[in-house]
Design a protein around this motif. Structure first.
Motif, PDB file in Angstrom:
ATOM      1  N   ASP A   1       0.859  -1.178   0.000  1.00  0.00           N
ATOM      2  CA  ASP A   1       0.000   0.000   0.000  1.00  0.00           C
ATOM      3  C   ASP A   1       0.895   1.228   0.000  1.00  0.00           C
ATOM      4  O   ASP A   1       1.842   1.319   0.796  1.00  0.00           O
TER       5      ASP A   1
ATOM      6  N   GLY B   1       0.536   4.294   0.968  1.00  0.00           N
ATOM      7  CA  GLY B   1       0.572   5.061   2.209  1.00  0.00           C
ATOM      8  C   GLY B   1       1.420   4.391   3.274  1.00  0.00           C
ATOM      9  O   GLY B   1       2.204   5.043   3.976  1.00  0.00           O
ATOM     10  N   ILE B   2       1.272   3.069   3.398  1.00  0.00           N
ATOM     11  CA  ILE B   2       2.076   2.336   4.378  1.00  0.00           C
ATOM     12  C   ILE B   2       3.551   2.375   4.000  1.00  0.00           C
ATOM     13  O   ILE B   2       4.423   2.572   4.857  1.00  0.00           O
TER      14      ILE B   2
ATOM     15  N   ALA C   1       5.010   5.716   4.944  1.00  0.00           N
ATOM     16  CA  ALA C   1       5.182   5.848   6.392  1.00  0.00           C
ATOM     17  C   ALA C   1       6.348   5.008   6.891  1.00  0.00           C
ATOM     18  O   ALA C   1       7.147   5.454   7.719  1.00  0.00           O
TER      19      ALA C   1
ATOM     20  N   ALA D   1      -1.745   5.593   8.289  1.00  0.00           N
ATOM     21  CA  ALA D   1      -1.670   4.848   7.032  1.00  0.00           C
ATOM     22  C   ALA D   1      -2.187   3.423   7.205  1.00  0.00           C
ATOM     23  O   ALA D   1      -2.871   2.891   6.320  1.00  0.00           O
TER      24      ALA D   1
END
Length: 293
Positions: free
Chosen positions: A75, A77-78, A81, A128
């Protein structure tokens, strides 16, 4: 303060603290698929995941576990982060979805696994993780959590019982001259099937000098199929594959008395004793993968 009043305030404090003691399970049931060939079911799940914005980076059919498959995804977003956290947080870069021949779908509970892998820095990835978790539930369905329960606050320092390993216990495998040498060594060993292994996925962040690989352990006598069958854990197929990761010039793999216990926290000690040799076998396999060819 009178004894009765003291008891009242004590109960009030305990009630207010109760929500913080939240138990989490490692997996979530998705909506069951209609009857079809496993390959068709995997393709259908991949399509749902991609439509929800996830990237498929690997597929795994564990040797010795017929009728079970894992789809590995990332992902954006992950990953962003985790890149900002750096270090061993790279171990949490991938998410896994399990598919079984009877149409059962399950997926890793991202909060459970990221609390355990990112540990004290979980707060930096929480937004996230929660966003990805919501999209997983929307894409695959959100059924009952399963696989055991661990208190959320305990996951950062999780161990199955006193005397057993935590996340960073006995995890270092091999130190290399550089990150590039470590990366090339793991890639080369997986490419040639060292110790009956194969690459399932990889995520590399060269600018942070971190990487993680999913490792299929295919040895019929000591591979993942052997010990998963011994603990009757094929329903937890989303725990696989096992990961090996690199931070700077050092290669790591989570020790099995931590990693297996985290993935199967409800197992009894008798079941763990039935796979007594698995931690050593896994460590030996991963050490060979980590060593410069």
């Amino acid at each position: 303060m009178k004894p009765l009043m003291k008891r009242f305030f004590l109960c009030l404090v305990l009630l207010m603290a109760a929500p913080a003691c939240m138990a989490l399970a490692p997996y979530v049931r998705g909506a069951k698929l209609p009857a079809a060939e496993l390959s068709a079911q995997v393709a259908a799940v991949e399509q749902k995941l991609q439509a929800a914005g996830f990237t498929v980076i690997g597929r795994h059919s564990p040797k010795g576990l017929p009728g079970s498959a894992t789809i590995v995804i990332t992902d954006a977003g992950i990953l962003d982060a985790i890149g900002k956290v750096g270090g061993s947080a790279i171990s949490a870069a991938a998410l896994r979805v399990g598919v079984q021949a009877d149409g059962t779908v399950s997926y890793m509970n991202p909060e459970y696994w990221h609390r355990a892998f990112v540990r004290k820095k979980y707060g930096q990835v929480e937004a996230a993780v929660k966003a990805a978790q919501a999209r997983l539930a929307q894409a695959l369905g959100e059924g009952a959590p399963f696989g055991g329960n661990v208190e959320a606050d305990d996951l950062a320092s999780y161990r199955y019982m006193f005397g057993m390993e935590r996340f960073d216990s006995n995890s270092e495998l091999v130190q290399h001259a550089s990150f590039d040498e470590a990366l090339a060594s793991v890639r080369a060993n997986l490419a040639k099937g060292t110790a009956h292994t194969a690459r399932v996925y990889e995520v590399v962040m060269p600018e942070r000098k971190v990487a993680v690989f999913g490792v299929a352990m295919n040895d019929t006598e000591s591979g993942e199929g052997w010990w998963v069958n011994k603990i009757e854990g094929s329903a937890h197929v989303a725990a696989l594959p096992y990961e090996i990761f690199i931070v700077d010039n050092t290669v790591y793999a989570l020790y099995a008395r931590f990693r297996i216990a985290l993935a199967w926290p409800e197992l009894g000690m008798g079941q763990f004793m039935g796979i007594f040799n698995a931690p050593h076998a896994i460590h030996d396999t991963m050490s060979k993968v980590a060593t410069k060819p």
